[in-house]
Design a protein around this motif. Sequence first.
Motif, PDB file in Angstrom:
ATOM      1  N   ASN A 235     -11.349   7.225 -24.193  1.00 20.07           N
ATOM      2  CA  ASN A 235     -11.636   7.280 -25.353  1.00 20.07           C
ATOM      3  C   ASN A 235     -12.681   6.316 -25.982  1.00 20.07           C
ATOM      4  O   ASN A 235     -12.869   5.958 -27.363  1.00 20.07           O
ATOM      5  N   TRP A 236     -13.314   5.559 -24.993  1.00 19.95           N
ATOM      6  CA  TRP A 236     -14.349   4.475 -25.420  1.00 19.95           C
ATOM      7  C   TRP A 236     -15.466   5.126 -26.360  1.00 19.95           C
ATOM      8  O   TRP A 236     -15.918   4.140 -27.149  1.00 19.95           O
ATOM      9  N   PRO A 237     -16.041   6.180 -26.263  1.00 20.96           N
ATOM     10  CA  PRO A 237     -16.947   6.804 -27.265  1.00 20.96           C
ATOM     11  C   PRO A 237     -16.475   6.268 -28.570  1.00 20.96           C
ATOM     12  O   PRO A 237     -17.559   6.134 -29.473  1.00 20.96           O
ATOM     13  N   GLU A 238     -15.332   6.581 -28.885  1.00 21.21           N
ATOM     14  CA  GLU A 238     -15.078   6.439 -30.528  1.00 21.21           C
ATOM     15  C   GLU A 238     -15.301   4.972 -30.584  1.00 21.21           C
ATOM     16  O   GLU A 238     -15.625   4.494 -32.007  1.00 21.21           O
ATOM     17  N   TYR A 239     -14.978   4.089 -29.638  1.00 24.15           N
ATOM     18  CA  TYR A 239     -15.114   2.295 -30.120  1.00 24.15           C
ATOM     19  C   TYR A 239     -16.649   2.030 -30.032  1.00 24.15           C
ATOM     20  O   TYR A 239     -16.967   1.409 -31.011  1.00 24.15           O
ATOM     21  N   TRP A 240     -17.176   2.893 -29.374  1.00 22.03           N
ATOM     22  CA  TRP A 240     -18.732   2.725 -29.571  1.00 22.03           C
ATOM     23  C   TRP A 240     -19.248   2.900 -30.534  1.00 22.03           C
ATOM     24  O   TRP A 240     -20.332   2.231 -31.310  1.00 22.03           O
TER      25      TRP A 240
END
Length: 294
Positions: free
Chosen positions: A197-202
Amino acid sequence: MKNHDPLGGLSSRLLSIDRRWLYLLIFVVVIIALAGGFEVDIGVTPPTMSYYRAIDALPAGAAMLLSMDIDGSTLPELEPMLRATIRHAFERGVRVIGLALLMEGVSIGERLLIEAAAELNDEYAEEGGERRITMGEDWVYLGYRAGNEAVLLGLGTEIRHVFCRDFYGFDLDSYPLMLDIHNYDDLGLISTVSGTNWPEYWVAFAGTPFNIPILVGCTAVSAPQYYAFLQTGQMAGLLGGLKGAAEYERLINRPGLAGRAMAAQLAVHVLIVMLIMLGNVVFICERLRRRRLL
């Protein structure tokens, strides 16, 4: 006199077939589809087109940050889109700064950058051109750094505060590429290819506060949750699973693994549908036969 019913015997055998034969049949179909060089006519969806256009619009000499957060379980879906992204950037003259926020992706990211550069250099050499993709000038690999959200925020202030040295232990200022790159303001965009789910953090810690375009590559099962980010403009493009990767390969005119995998996937889907239809026909015929015997 004994009743001879050949159709009844056939239907019984089909209904009781060992499932391992079905697995073997699927295996054979996949091998034939992958080895046969078959192609599937795939239409390009708007999220993939947006991803392509964002990179294609960058001027030669611009820099992009590529976060490669993948592991062995997501490699089949995400490696093709990473390969296509790197090749597209290199061919456009866009400089790539690679990193990994997932420990398992460190060696994978390094391998893909080296392979893409080597393949293009071989092509340029065969064509007789002088251009070459060079580490330090066309790409730099920062490697892995722990810290999660703090890493993303730190990169927006000064990359050297987070990565004082690259993956190979060299000072960033020793590379010509990094002399004019300090934070997100010096980048054209960020692409994050991830099975997490790293895209949401980016989006939350880089895209929104620093106003830099975020491109996302993800597994097919994760793609639906990111459509809302596309609608709000918080993501500038999206590649979803093998289909998204195959669409991207088509756009950059570089047929690759994703296109071949889509052919195999289609062949297996067709086979499964046919087996389901056959199973239902045999089941109905068997029920009718038993009723006649009663």
